[in-house]
Each structure stands twice: as C-alpha cells, then as structure tokens.
Design a protein around this motif. Sequence first.
Motif, PDB file in Angstrom:
ATOM      1  N   THR A 268       0.842  -1.192   0.000  1.00  0.00           N
ATOM      2  CA  THR A 268       0.000   0.000   0.000  1.00  0.00           C
ATOM      3  C   THR A 268       0.876   1.240   0.000  1.00  0.00           C
ATOM      4  N   LEU A 269       0.304   2.317  -0.466  1.00  0.00           N
ATOM      5  CA  LEU A 269       1.012   3.591  -0.459  1.00  0.00           C
ATOM      6  C   LEU A 269       1.380   3.973   0.973  1.00  0.00           C
ATOM      7  N   LYS A 270       0.472   3.763   1.909  1.00  0.00           N
ATOM      8  CA  LYS A 270       0.745   4.110   3.313  1.00  0.00           C
ATOM      9  C   LYS A 270       1.911   3.303   3.871  1.00  0.00           C
ATOM     10  N   GLU A 271       2.019   2.031   3.456  1.00  0.00           N
ATOM     11  CA  GLU A 271       3.158   1.226   3.911  1.00  0.00           C
ATOM     12  C   GLU A 271       4.472   1.831   3.416  1.00  0.00           C
ATOM     13  N   LEU A 272       4.521   2.213   2.146  1.00  0.00           N
ATOM     14  CA  LEU A 272       5.741   2.810   1.604  1.00  0.00           C
ATOM     15  C   LEU A 272       6.050   4.139   2.282  1.00  0.00           C
ATOM     16  N   GLU A 273       5.007   4.939   2.501  1.00  0.00           N
ATOM     17  CA  GLU A 273       5.208   6.244   3.133  1.00  0.00           C
ATOM     18  C   GLU A 273       5.662   6.126   4.586  1.00  0.00           C
ATOM     19  N   SER A 274       5.336   5.012   5.212  1.00  0.00           N
ATOM     20  CA  SER A 274       5.678   4.859   6.633  1.00  0.00           C
ATOM     21  C   SER A 274       7.101   4.347   6.864  1.00  0.00           C
ATOM     22  N   ILE A 275       7.785   3.936   5.811  1.00  0.00           N
ATOM     23  CA  ILE A 275       9.141   3.402   5.965  1.00  0.00           C
ATOM     24  C   ILE A 275      10.112   4.541   6.234  1.00  0.00           C
ATOM     25  N   GLU A 276      10.804   4.440   7.368  1.00  0.00           N
ATOM     26  CA  GLU A 276      11.850   5.404   7.707  1.00  0.00           C
ATOM     27  C   GLU A 276      13.180   4.691   7.638  1.00  0.00           C
ATOM     28  N   ILE A 277      14.124   5.297   6.957  1.00  0.00           N
ATOM     29  CA  ILE A 277      15.448   4.713   6.821  1.00  0.00           C
ATOM     30  C   ILE A 277      16.300   5.285   7.944  1.00  0.00           C
ATOM     31  N   LYS A 278      16.818   4.401   8.770  1.00  0.00           N
ATOM     32  CA  LYS A 278      17.516   4.829   9.982  1.00  0.00           C
ATOM     33  C   LYS A 278      18.993   4.480   9.928  1.00  0.00           C
TER      34      LYS A 278
END
Length: 143
Positions: free
Chosen positions: A75-85
């Motif tokens: 989902t778009l929300k899943e992609l938007e929620s990914i934070e690269i740390k």
Amino acid sequence: MKLLTEELEMEFEKYPLYSQDGKGLNAEVIAKFYNPYGHGTWLITEGERQDNGDYLMFGHVQLSNPHEAEFGYVTLKELESIEIKAKLNGIPFTIGSIERDTYLPKHCNLKQAMELSNIKIPQYLVDIQQEDDEIEVDDELEM
C-alpha cells in the motif's frame, strides 16, 4: 518526496489491479519506488484507490536478496511509513524515506525497468517470456 502525484493517479486509473495479469516482462511499469540508501526496489505495474483513500499496488519487489524477490502487493501508506535509519556514535536517527524514481522512462516495461535498476531478471520470467514468444510466432505462422 511525495510518492503519489496526480499524474501517477491517472496512470493507476489506466492500470487497475489485474489489468496487466499475464503480461509478464511486457507489463508496463507505472512507478518505481526505492530506498536511496540501500536495498529495496518496488516496480509497480498496477494500482487502485481503496475505499479508505489509500492505494493498493501490485508489482515486483526486491528487498535485499535477489533470490527472494517476488511479485506482491504493497500500500502507499506502507511505503510512506518506511523510515530509513542509521546510527551515529550509537545514537539512532532517521536519514530518509522511500523515494519515487522520477527518471524512469515513460512506457517502460518490467524487463527494461529491471535492467535499468540492475535487478537480475528471474529465470522463471525469462522462461515464461520465451514460451509466450513461441506461441505468438506459432500463431503468426498459422495465419
């Protein structure tokens, strides 16, 4: 970066879920999302707005190991929620998020997008493509 644009929404209207089923490597890639700091590439071939306003998308996903790449939904929300740390001196912080490839050529098919993204094309897709090409050649010969 905004992952979903008005232009992309219009493309999803042309390519709803299941619209490219069976096209294999000839399926048109509507969008490419990727992790600019490491592994993670989503080659999206279909998508539809859901009742909740989110988009359900389908495509080829390679997260790290090329042998574990697969077709699937995100989902778009899943992609938007990914934070690269990352960590600096033991202190975690966010360095970025998933981005949309703005340089992917228009009307690029899955094979071309994989080649441009340095993704090894799985052998089963090559085999399916060869079978489809043989069927098309046989059909043309019978005409």
